[in-house]
Design a protein around this motif. Sequence first.
Motif, PDB file in Angstrom:
ATOM      1  N   GLY A   1       0.914  -1.058   0.295  1.00 50.11           N
ATOM      2  CA  GLY A   1      -0.073  -0.048  -0.389  1.00 50.11           C
ATOM      3  C   GLY A   1       1.030   1.129  -0.682  1.00 50.11           C
ATOM      4  N   VAL A   2       2.263   1.178  -0.297  1.00 47.37           N
ATOM      5  CA  VAL A   2       3.378   1.935  -0.221  1.00 47.37           C
ATOM      6  C   VAL A   2       2.492   2.920   0.768  1.00 47.37           C
ATOM      7  N   THR A   3       2.336   3.148   2.194  1.00 45.59           N
ATOM      8  CA  THR A   3       1.882   3.336   3.511  1.00 45.59           C
ATOM      9  C   THR A   3       2.834   4.871   3.917  1.00 45.59           C
ATOM     10  N   MET A   4       4.356   4.450   3.691  1.00 44.12           N
ATOM     11  CA  MET A   4       4.957   5.960   4.339  1.00 44.12           C
ATOM     12  C   MET A   4       4.877   6.973   3.371  1.00 44.12           C
ATOM     13  N   GLY A   5       4.033   7.981   3.216  1.00 41.66           N
ATOM     14  CA  GLY A   5       3.258   8.765   2.356  1.00 41.66           C
ATOM     15  C   GLY A   5       2.046   9.183   3.435  1.00 41.66           C
ATOM     16  N   LEU A   6       1.347   7.476   4.554  1.00 39.07           N
ATOM     17  CA  LEU A   6       0.369   7.906   5.249  1.00 39.07           C
ATOM     18  C   LEU A   6       1.098   8.031   7.096  1.00 39.07           C
ATOM     19  N   VAL A   7       1.755   7.498   6.627  1.00 39.85           N
ATOM     20  CA  VAL A   7       3.409   7.850   7.944  1.00 39.85           C
ATOM     21  C   VAL A   7       3.407   9.509   8.362  1.00 39.85           C
ATOM     22  N   LEU A   8       4.065   9.557   6.900  1.00 38.14           N
ATOM     23  CA  LEU A   8       4.336  11.597   6.912  1.00 38.14           C
ATOM     24  C   LEU A   8       3.362  12.147   7.555  1.00 38.14           C
ATOM     25  N   ALA A   9       1.972  11.991   6.853  1.00 37.90           N
ATOM     26  CA  ALA A   9       1.012  12.553   7.254  1.00 37.90           C
ATOM     27  C   ALA A   9       0.603  12.463   8.147  1.00 37.90           C
ATOM     28  N   MET A  10       1.041  11.316   8.881  1.00 34.56           N
ATOM     29  CA  MET A  10       0.331  11.614  10.681  1.00 34.56           C
ATOM     30  C   MET A  10       2.014  12.592  11.516  1.00 34.56           C
ATOM     31  N   LEU A  11       2.949  11.831  10.555  1.00 35.00           N
ATOM     32  CA  LEU A  11       3.894  12.287  11.810  1.00 35.00           C
ATOM     33  C   LEU A  11       4.054  14.039  11.932  1.00 35.00           C
ATOM     34  N   PHE A  12       3.555  14.603  11.378  1.00 32.24           N
ATOM     35  CA  PHE A  12       3.022  15.869  10.780  1.00 32.24           C
ATOM     36  C   PHE A  12       1.683  16.527  11.066  1.00 32.24           C
TER      37      PHE A  12
ATOM     38  N   LYS B   1       2.043   9.302  17.825  1.00 30.21           N
ATOM     39  CA  LYS B   1       2.454   8.534  17.999  1.00 30.21           C
ATOM     40  C   LYS B   1       2.095   7.712  17.006  1.00 30.21           C
ATOM     41  N   VAL B   2       1.663   6.900  16.253  1.00 29.93           N
ATOM     42  CA  VAL B   2       1.728   5.468  15.810  1.00 29.93           C
ATOM     43  C   VAL B   2       2.463   6.505  14.692  1.00 29.93           C
ATOM     44  N   ALA B   3       2.710   6.860  14.704  1.00 27.27           N
ATOM     45  CA  ALA B   3       3.837   7.165  13.064  1.00 27.27           C
ATOM     46  C   ALA B   3       4.826   7.412  13.504  1.00 27.27           C
ATOM     47  N   GLN B   4       5.416   7.774  14.561  1.00 27.39           N
ATOM     48  CA  GLN B   4       6.652   7.505  15.398  1.00 27.39           C
ATOM     49  C   GLN B   4       6.974   6.336  15.526  1.00 27.39           C
TER      50      GLN B   4
ATOM     51  N   LEU C   1      -0.401  -0.154   9.631  1.00 22.63           N
ATOM     52  CA  LEU C   1      -1.816  -0.878   9.193  1.00 22.63           C
ATOM     53  C   LEU C   1      -2.920  -1.244  10.456  1.00 22.63           C
ATOM     54  N   PHE C   2      -2.300  -1.884  11.170  1.00 21.96           N
ATOM     55  CA  PHE C   2      -2.666  -2.271  12.526  1.00 21.96           C
ATOM     56  C   PHE C   2      -3.097  -1.277  13.512  1.00 21.96           C
ATOM     57  N   GLY C   3      -1.795  -0.378  12.946  1.00 23.25           N
ATOM     58  CA  GLY C   3      -2.491   1.183  14.448  1.00 23.25           C
ATOM     59  C   GLY C   3      -2.683   1.766  14.528  1.00 23.25           C
ATOM     60  N   GLY C   4      -2.852   2.341  12.589  1.00 21.74           N
ATOM     61  CA  GLY C   4      -3.436   3.086  12.456  1.00 21.74           C
ATOM     62  C   GLY C   4      -4.951   3.651  12.351  1.00 21.74           C
ATOM     63  N   PRO C   5      -5.342   2.569  12.505  1.00 24.60           N
ATOM     64  CA  PRO C   5      -5.638   1.167  11.535  1.00 24.60           C
ATOM     65  C   PRO C   5      -5.859   1.845   9.918  1.00 24.60           C
ATOM     66  N   VAL C   6      -5.356   1.383   9.258  1.00 25.93           N
ATOM     67  CA  VAL C   6      -6.048   1.014   7.957  1.00 25.93           C
ATOM     68  C   VAL C   6      -6.565  -0.009   7.442  1.00 25.93           C
ATOM     69  N   ILE C   7      -6.570  -0.899   8.260  1.00 24.27           N
ATOM     70  CA  ILE C   7      -7.657  -2.574   8.093  1.00 24.27           C
ATOM     71  C   ILE C   7      -8.680  -2.159   8.407  1.00 24.27           C
ATOM     72  N   LEU C   8      -9.597  -2.371   7.163  1.00 27.32           N
ATOM     73  CA  LEU C   8     -11.064  -2.141   8.186  1.00 27.32           C
ATOM     74  C   LEU C   8     -11.076  -0.482   8.137  1.00 27.32           C
TER      75      LEU C   8
ATOM     76  N   VAL D   1      -1.526  10.911  -2.148  1.00 24.44           N
ATOM     77  CA  VAL D   1      -3.049  11.180  -2.173  1.00 24.44           C
ATOM     78  C   VAL D   1      -3.239   9.918  -0.455  1.00 24.44           C
ATOM     79  N   TYR D   2      -2.444  10.227  -0.200  1.00 25.30           N
ATOM     80  CA  TYR D   2      -2.961   9.336   1.632  1.00 25.30           C
ATOM     81  C   TYR D   2      -3.898  10.594   2.084  1.00 25.30           C
ATOM     82  N   TYR D   3      -2.457  11.780   2.046  1.00 22.34           N
ATOM     83  CA  TYR D   3      -3.020  13.563   2.971  1.00 22.34           C
ATOM     84  C   TYR D   3      -4.546  13.790   2.792  1.00 22.34           C
ATOM     85  N   PRO D   4      -5.302  13.973   2.107  1.00 20.29           N
ATOM     86  CA  PRO D   4      -6.617  14.288   2.052  1.00 20.29           C
ATOM     87  C   PRO D   4      -7.383  13.565   3.261  1.00 20.29           C
TER      88      PRO D   4
END
Length: 327
Positions: free
Chosen positions: A175-186, A194-197, A212-219, A286-289
Amino acid sequence: MVTVTNLNKDGSLDIKYFDSKGLFTAIFIALITVEIYKYFTDHKLVIKMPEGVPDFVSRSFELITPTAFIAIFFISLRYLVSSLSGGMLLPEVIMKVLAPAIGSMDNLFVVWFVIMLRLMFWFFGIHSAVLSPVLSPIFVQYLAENIAAKEAGLPLPHFATGGVFSAFVNFTGSGVTMGLVLAMLFGKTKRYKKVAQVSLIPGLFGINEPILFGGPVILNPILFIPFVFGSSLISLMPLALMKYGFLAKPFFDPPYLPLFFEGFLTGFDWKAPFVQIVQLILSFLVYYPFFKVLEKEELKSEAESKKIHEIFTQEDNDILEDLELDF
């Protein structure tokens, strides 16, 4: 071995199906062998030795009947297949039957469907490895053919291999989720920070279960579109560049390595890290909005929790004051 080889005129073994082309046959034979052995064991169709016989001797005798049946079965199958197909070996027949499926992985639309299917599995909490029994043999064969073409100085025929899926399709994780991690981090919320860290360092090595499970992205219905549709297109982009010659096709499956190293090593193309930087930027866009929608809900929830906490704190203070007055 009896099912995949013939004798040459000089008496030597023909080993052309000992490589990746015989992989499907090996899987097929292994499955049947296990089932035959299980059937003989479950129905006690084995030679049982007296209790005084050592276990290692007893187990050896138990193998005699299933092993003999398996040998007879596959020798008979080999000659049956050969007589019905005009002298073809079992691997040749299997490869002809599977040829449409194997050849379809050179089609970008089919690969896109496979990527989305893998992401759909992940979204519902099922590891995409469930598709490995189907995909891995194809990827191994494609890699072997690319290596052979590279050694012969010919154009490499395939763009989809296990290394490419690991380095580009699963770039920073499925899912190339690093973009979501960076969005959460900032972002503005403590929980998502905390999830992003926690997710950042593993994501650099393609491990994204924390997000995936901490965001969560799943479901998570809000993230369904960017995770399945958006990231599948981001994952497909490098493969399209390979297919049309803008990026070197793979001839090596590197081990898990940090960002950019793994992509470079698949085809030793200096452009690969830059393509992955583009993937990273697209992932964030893609993930930011969609993350902002999550963040808005989380901020609202935090505000409500804070308000409830203040109400209860005030009530507790009032109770304590009343108790003090009573005393």
